[in-house]
Motif scaffolding. Sequence first.
Motif, PDB file in Angstrom:
ATOM      1  N   VAL A 142      46.976  36.812  21.294  1.00  0.00           N
ATOM      2  CA  VAL A 142      46.376  36.135  22.434  1.00  0.00           C
ATOM      3  C   VAL A 142      44.997  36.765  22.619  1.00  0.00           C
ATOM      4  N   PRO A 143      43.934  36.000  22.439  1.00  0.00           N
ATOM      5  CA  PRO A 143      42.600  36.589  22.515  1.00  0.00           C
ATOM      6  C   PRO A 143      42.174  36.934  23.944  1.00  0.00           C
ATOM      7  N   ILE A 144      41.728  38.163  24.111  1.00  0.00           N
ATOM      8  CA  ILE A 144      41.117  38.596  25.370  1.00  0.00           C
ATOM      9  C   ILE A 144      39.750  39.166  24.994  1.00  0.00           C
ATOM     10  N   ARG A 145      38.726  38.629  25.618  1.00  0.00           N
ATOM     11  CA  ARG A 145      37.365  39.066  25.309  1.00  0.00           C
ATOM     12  C   ARG A 145      37.132  40.489  25.830  1.00  0.00           C
ATOM     13  N   VAL A 146      36.491  41.309  24.998  1.00  0.00           N
ATOM     14  CA  VAL A 146      36.164  42.680  25.383  1.00  0.00           C
ATOM     15  C   VAL A 146      34.996  43.151  24.529  1.00  0.00           C
ATOM     16  N   ARG A 147      34.070  43.874  25.145  1.00  0.00           N
ATOM     17  CA  ARG A 147      32.908  44.405  24.425  1.00  0.00           C
ATOM     18  C   ARG A 147      32.910  45.921  24.351  1.00  0.00           C
ATOM     19  N   CYS A 148      33.606  46.545  25.279  1.00  0.00           N
ATOM     20  CA  CYS A 148      33.503  47.999  25.427  1.00  0.00           C
ATOM     21  C   CYS A 148      34.563  48.769  24.652  1.00  0.00           C
ATOM     22  N   GLY A 149      35.398  48.079  23.919  1.00  0.00           N
ATOM     23  CA  GLY A 149      36.450  48.758  23.175  1.00  0.00           C
ATOM     24  C   GLY A 149      37.555  49.312  24.051  1.00  0.00           C
ATOM     25  N   GLY A 150      37.732  48.743  25.226  1.00  0.00           N
ATOM     26  CA  GLY A 150      38.806  49.178  26.117  1.00  0.00           C
ATOM     27  C   GLY A 150      38.459  50.367  26.986  1.00  0.00           C
ATOM     28  N   LYS A 151      37.186  50.578  27.263  1.00  0.00           N
ATOM     29  CA  LYS A 151      36.738  51.723  28.061  1.00  0.00           C
ATOM     30  C   LYS A 151      36.471  51.379  29.529  1.00  0.00           C
ATOM     31  N   ALA A 152      36.821  50.165  29.943  1.00  0.00           N
ATOM     32  CA  ALA A 152      36.647  49.704  31.333  1.00  0.00           C
ATOM     33  C   ALA A 152      35.192  49.659  31.765  1.00  0.00           C
ATOM     34  N   SER A 153      34.303  49.335  30.849  1.00  0.00           N
ATOM     35  CA  SER A 153      32.899  49.291  31.241  1.00  0.00           C
ATOM     36  C   SER A 153      32.291  47.891  31.189  1.00  0.00           C
ATOM     37  N   CYS A 154      32.894  46.967  30.453  1.00  0.00           N
ATOM     38  CA  CYS A 154      32.274  45.640  30.350  1.00  0.00           C
ATOM     39  C   CYS A 154      32.859  44.627  31.333  1.00  0.00           C
ATOM     40  N   LEU A 155      34.043  44.868  31.832  1.00  0.00           N
ATOM     41  CA  LEU A 155      34.744  43.992  32.789  1.00  0.00           C
ATOM     42  C   LEU A 155      35.036  42.602  32.247  1.00  0.00           C
ATOM     43  N   MET A 156      34.956  42.424  30.930  1.00  0.00           N
ATOM     44  CA  MET A 156      35.216  41.109  30.342  1.00  0.00           C
ATOM     45  C   MET A 156      36.710  40.804  30.239  1.00  0.00           C
ATOM     46  N   CYS A 157      37.543  41.827  30.317  1.00  0.00           N
ATOM     47  CA  CYS A 157      38.981  41.636  30.078  1.00  0.00           C
ATOM     48  C   CYS A 157      39.768  41.416  31.370  1.00  0.00           C
ATOM     49  N   LYS A 158      39.112  40.935  32.409  1.00  0.00           N
ATOM     50  CA  LYS A 158      39.827  40.685  33.667  1.00  0.00           C
ATOM     51  C   LYS A 158      40.901  39.617  33.470  1.00  0.00           C
ATOM     52  N   VAL A 159      42.078  39.904  33.978  1.00  0.00           N
ATOM     53  CA  VAL A 159      43.186  38.952  33.998  1.00  0.00           C
ATOM     54  C   VAL A 159      43.706  38.924  35.431  1.00  0.00           C
ATOM     55  N   THR A 160      44.492  37.917  35.748  1.00  0.00           N
ATOM     56  CA  THR A 160      45.090  37.873  37.081  1.00  0.00           C
ATOM     57  C   THR A 160      46.607  38.012  36.959  1.00  0.00           C
ATOM     58  N   VAL A 161      47.168  38.620  37.980  1.00  0.00           N
ATOM     59  CA  VAL A 161      48.611  38.851  38.030  1.00  0.00           C
ATOM     60  C   VAL A 161      49.117  38.317  39.360  1.00  0.00           C
ATOM     61  N   ASP A 162      50.132  37.478  39.285  1.00  0.00           N
ATOM     62  CA  ASP A 162      50.765  36.962  40.489  1.00  0.00           C
ATOM     63  C   ASP A 162      51.328  38.146  41.269  1.00  0.00           C
ATOM     64  N   PRO A 163      51.151  38.190  42.588  1.00  0.00           N
ATOM     65  CA  PRO A 163      51.660  39.316  43.375  1.00  0.00           C
ATOM     66  C   PRO A 163      53.142  39.603  43.154  1.00  0.00           C
ATOM     67  N   GLU A 164      53.935  38.570  42.872  1.00  0.00           N
ATOM     68  CA  GLU A 164      55.364  38.771  42.633  1.00  0.00           C
ATOM     69  C   GLU A 164      55.617  39.452  41.292  1.00  0.00           C
ATOM     70  N   GLN A 165      54.645  39.407  40.400  1.00  0.00           N
ATOM     71  CA  GLN A 165      54.781  40.009  39.077  1.00  0.00           C
ATOM     72  C   GLN A 165      54.063  41.349  38.975  1.00  0.00           C
ATOM     73  N   ALA A 166      53.348  41.731  40.025  1.00  0.00           N
ATOM     74  CA  ALA A 166      52.517  42.940  39.987  1.00  0.00           C
ATOM     75  C   ALA A 166      53.327  44.216  39.752  1.00  0.00           C
ATOM     76  N   ALA A 167      54.589  44.231  40.127  1.00  0.00           N
ATOM     77  CA  ALA A 167      55.422  45.425  39.941  1.00  0.00           C
ATOM     78  C   ALA A 167      55.661  45.737  38.469  1.00  0.00           C
ATOM     79  N   GLY A 168      55.398  44.774  37.599  1.00  0.00           N
ATOM     80  CA  GLY A 168      55.569  44.994  36.171  1.00  0.00           C
ATOM     81  C   GLY A 168      54.430  45.771  35.547  1.00  0.00           C
ATOM     82  N   LEU A 169      53.396  46.046  36.341  1.00  0.00           N
ATOM     83  CA  LEU A 169      52.257  46.835  35.864  1.00  0.00           C
ATOM     84  C   LEU A 169      52.165  48.127  36.669  1.00  0.00           C
ATOM     85  N   ALA A 170      51.767  49.195  35.997  1.00  0.00           N
ATOM     86  CA  ALA A 170      51.555  50.465  36.692  1.00  0.00           C
ATOM     87  C   ALA A 170      50.421  50.293  37.706  1.00  0.00           C
ATOM     88  N   CYS A 171      50.409  51.128  38.719  1.00  0.00           N
ATOM     89  CA  CYS A 171      49.335  51.084  39.710  1.00  0.00           C
ATOM     90  C   CYS A 171      47.988  51.265  39.018  1.00  0.00           C
TER      91      CYS A 171
END
Length: 115
Positions: free
Chosen positions: A30-59
């Motif tokens: 599943v392609p997710i655009r990213v420029r920074c190599g996963g360093k949280a600097s480009c913000l291109m990899c934003k996804v949304t999570v339904d609040p009911e599903q948010a517990a499936g992700l770490a804080c």
Amino acid sequence: MPLITFLPDTKSLQVRPGTTVLDAAGKARVPIRVRCGGKASCLMCKVTVDPEQAAGLACPNRNEELKLGSLLEQGYRLACQAKIIGDTVVTLPEDPLKSAIRRQLERQREEDNGI
């Protein structure tokens, strides 16, 4: 093992706890655009999570909190930072090229209907 589902493609994959959403997306092809190599600097990899599903992700970690700020409250997460800890569903943004083509086709339909 947690199950992650990617929308709108509805692709699902079981992953080890602690896997990032970005890594899981790569494994699910599943392609997710990213420029920074996963360093949280480009913000291109934003996804949304339904609040009911948010517990499936770490804080969110400090990096993610600093980068996203109030967007976190709207359900946005950075795929490169968000770690999967349970079953969850994430929605990917529309690809910019697909979005531009869709808008152009809509304009063309509107013009055709106006003639």
